[in-house]
Design a protein around this motif. Structure first.
Motif, mmCIF file in Angstrom:
data_model
loop_
_atom_site.group_PDB
_atom_site.id
_atom_site.type_symbol
_atom_site.label_atom_id
_atom_site.label_comp_id
_atom_site.label_asym_id
_atom_site.label_seq_id
_atom_site.Cartn_x
_atom_site.Cartn_y
_atom_site.Cartn_z
ATOM 1 N N LEU A 62 0.824 -1.199 0.000
ATOM 2 C CA LEU A 62 0.000 0.000 0.000
ATOM 3 C C LEU A 62 0.865 1.258 0.000
ATOM 4 O O LEU A 62 0.546 2.256 -0.665
ATOM 5 C CB LEU A 62 -0.938 0.017 1.209
ATOM 6 C CG LEU A 62 -2.068 -1.013 1.195
ATOM 7 C CD1 LEU A 62 -2.800 -1.015 2.526
ATOM 8 C CD2 LEU A 62 -3.023 -0.735 0.038
ATOM 9 N N GLU A 63 1.968 1.194 0.728
ATOM 10 C CA GLU A 63 2.878 2.334 0.788
ATOM 11 C C GLU A 63 3.479 2.626 -0.591
ATOM 12 O O GLU A 63 3.580 3.779 -1.001
ATOM 13 C CB GLU A 63 3.978 2.089 1.821
ATOM 14 C CG GLU A 63 3.491 1.989 3.244
ATOM 15 C CD GLU A 63 2.852 0.636 3.598
ATOM 16 O OE1 GLU A 63 3.037 -0.369 2.862
ATOM 17 O OE2 GLU A 63 2.137 0.600 4.611
ATOM 18 N N GLN A 64 3.890 1.572 -1.288
ATOM 19 C CA GLN A 64 4.440 1.757 -2.626
ATOM 20 C C GLN A 64 3.378 2.328 -3.566
ATOM 21 O O GLN A 64 3.658 3.217 -4.362
ATOM 22 C CB GLN A 64 4.975 0.441 -3.195
ATOM 23 C CG GLN A 64 5.614 0.654 -4.570
ATOM 24 C CD GLN A 64 5.760 -0.601 -5.378
ATOM 25 O OE1 GLN A 64 4.817 -1.389 -5.496
ATOM 26 N NE2 GLN A 64 6.940 -0.795 -5.951
ATOM 27 N N ARG A 65 2.171 1.826 -3.460
ATOM 28 C CA ARG A 65 1.070 2.337 -4.291
ATOM 29 C C ARG A 65 0.906 3.836 -4.096
ATOM 30 O O ARG A 65 0.836 4.598 -5.064
ATOM 31 C CB ARG A 65 -0.227 1.614 -3.951
ATOM 32 C CG ARG A 65 -1.439 2.165 -4.671
ATOM 33 C CD ARG A 65 -2.718 1.420 -4.249
ATOM 34 N NE ARG A 65 -3.865 2.030 -4.849
ATOM 35 C CZ ARG A 65 -4.671 2.904 -4.237
ATOM 36 N NH1 ARG A 65 -4.441 3.267 -2.988
ATOM 37 N NH2 ARG A 65 -5.705 3.426 -4.869
ATOM 38 N N GLU A 66 0.851 4.263 -2.851
ATOM 39 C CA GLU A 66 0.665 5.682 -2.563
ATOM 40 C C GLU A 66 1.821 6.515 -3.127
ATOM 41 O O GLU A 66 1.606 7.545 -3.780
ATOM 42 C CB GLU A 66 0.537 5.909 -1.062
ATOM 43 C CG GLU A 66 0.281 7.352 -0.694
ATOM 44 C CD GLU A 66 0.085 7.554 0.792
ATOM 45 O OE1 GLU A 66 0.079 8.723 1.208
ATOM 46 O OE2 GLU A 66 -0.058 6.566 1.545
ATOM 47 N N LYS A 67 3.023 6.058 -2.909
ATOM 48 C CA LYS A 67 4.219 6.785 -3.360
ATOM 49 C C LYS A 67 4.267 6.887 -4.888
ATOM 50 O O LYS A 67 4.477 7.968 -5.446
ATOM 51 C CB LYS A 67 5.473 6.096 -2.843
ATOM 52 C CG LYS A 67 6.761 6.725 -3.296
ATOM 53 C CD LYS A 67 7.958 5.934 -2.801
ATOM 54 C CE LYS A 67 9.235 6.444 -3.443
ATOM 55 N NZ LYS A 67 10.376 5.593 -3.162
ATOM 56 N N SER A 74 1.345 13.599 -10.376
ATOM 57 C CA SER A 74 1.858 14.971 -10.317
ATOM 58 C C SER A 74 2.936 15.239 -11.363
ATOM 59 O O SER A 74 3.478 16.339 -11.429
ATOM 60 C CB SER A 74 2.407 15.268 -8.914
ATOM 61 O OG SER A 74 3.533 14.443 -8.646
ATOM 62 N N SER A 75 3.221 14.248 -12.208
ATOM 63 C CA SER A 75 4.308 14.388 -13.190
ATOM 64 C C SER A 75 3.870 15.185 -14.423
ATOM 65 O O SER A 75 2.724 15.099 -14.875
ATOM 66 C CB SER A 75 4.815 13.010 -13.627
ATOM 67 O OG SER A 75 3.863 12.365 -14.459
ATOM 68 N N ALA A 76 4.796 15.931 -14.972
ATOM 69 C CA ALA A 76 4.536 16.705 -16.187
ATOM 70 C C ALA A 76 4.154 15.816 -17.378
ATOM 71 O O ALA A 76 3.232 16.173 -18.128
ATOM 72 C CB ALA A 76 5.743 17.576 -16.532
ATOM 73 N N PRO A 77 4.806 14.656 -17.575
ATOM 74 C CA PRO A 77 4.405 13.821 -18.713
ATOM 75 C C PRO A 77 2.928 13.387 -18.647
ATOM 76 O O PRO A 77 2.282 13.277 -19.688
ATOM 77 C CB PRO A 77 5.344 12.617 -18.635
ATOM 78 C CG PRO A 77 6.567 13.145 -17.948
ATOM 79 C CD PRO A 77 6.027 14.127 -16.941
ATOM 80 N N TRP A 78 2.399 13.156 -17.453
ATOM 81 C CA TRP A 78 0.983 12.814 -17.311
ATOM 82 C C TRP A 78 0.115 14.057 -17.489
ATOM 83 O O TRP A 78 -0.835 14.065 -18.268
ATOM 84 C CB TRP A 78 0.717 12.161 -15.956
ATOM 85 C CG TRP A 78 -0.734 12.081 -15.597
ATOM 86 C CD1 TRP A 78 -1.368 12.765 -14.607
ATOM 87 C CD2 TRP A 78 -1.746 11.272 -16.206
ATOM 88 N NE1 TRP A 78 -2.703 12.439 -14.573
ATOM 89 C CE2 TRP A 78 -2.966 11.520 -15.549
ATOM 90 C CE3 TRP A 78 -1.749 10.362 -17.271
ATOM 91 C CZ2 TRP A 78 -4.165 10.902 -15.902
ATOM 92 C CZ3 TRP A 78 -2.947 9.740 -17.619
ATOM 93 C CH2 TRP A 78 -4.128 10.010 -16.946
ATOM 94 N N LEU A 79 0.444 15.102 -16.751
ATOM 95 C CA LEU A 79 -0.370 16.320 -16.773
ATOM 96 C C LEU A 79 -0.402 16.979 -18.144
ATOM 97 O O LEU A 79 -1.441 17.484 -18.580
ATOM 98 C CB LEU A 79 0.138 17.313 -15.724
ATOM 99 C CG LEU A 79 0.005 16.855 -14.271
ATOM 100 C CD1 LEU A 79 0.740 17.812 -13.346
ATOM 101 C CD2 LEU A 79 -1.449 16.711 -13.875
#
Length: 108
Positions: A62-67, A74-79
Motif C-alpha cells: 500500500l505504501e508503494q502504491r501511494e508513493k 503529479s508528473s509533467a508527462p501525465w499532466l
C-alpha cells in the motif's frame, strides 16, 4: 503484492478512444514511473447500457502504491500528456485494492 482494480464508466461514444489512449499513451508512462499494469481494456458487457473499461495494476505494498501514484499523477508527462484525453471521457470511476493472495485463493 496488492492489486488495484479500477473500473471506469465512460461517456457515451468514448470507450474505444479511451482504451486506445490508455494502452498506447498512459500505460507506457505508468511503466516509466514503476507502476505495473496487469491488464486494461473495455468491459465485455455494458452494465445498464453504459460503456465501461477497466485498469488493473500491481504494487508491492500500500505504501508503494501511494508513493508511485503520487509521483505519477503529479508528473509533467501525465499532466501535459494523456491526462485530458483520459479524464475527459470518464463519467465516474471506482477503485478497490485487494491482497493478490486473496484473489488467487480457492473459493469455499
Amino acid at each position: 503484492m496488492i492489486l488495484e482494480i479500477r473500473t471506469y464508466r465512460l461517456k457515451p461514444g468514448t470507450r474505444d478512444e479511451f482504451v486506445r489512449v490508455m494502452r498506447e499513451e498512459a500505460e507506457p508512462l505508468l511503466a516509466e514511473h514503476g507502476i505495473t499494469v496487469v491488464s486494461s481494456g473495455p468491459s465485455l458487457v455494458a452494465e445498464a447500457g453504459h460503456e465501461e473499461a477497466y485498469l488493473i495494476r500491481r504494487f508491492d505494498s500500500l505504501e508503494q502504491r501511494e508513493k508511485l501514484e503520487d509521483s505519477f499523477y503529479s508528473s509533467a508527462p501525465w499532466l501535459d500528456g494523456p491526462r485530458e484525453a483520459i479524464v475527459s471521457r470518464i463519467e465516474s470511476y471506482h477503485t478497490i485494492v485487494v491482497d493478490e493472495t486473496e484473489v488467487a485463493r480457492p473459493a469455499g
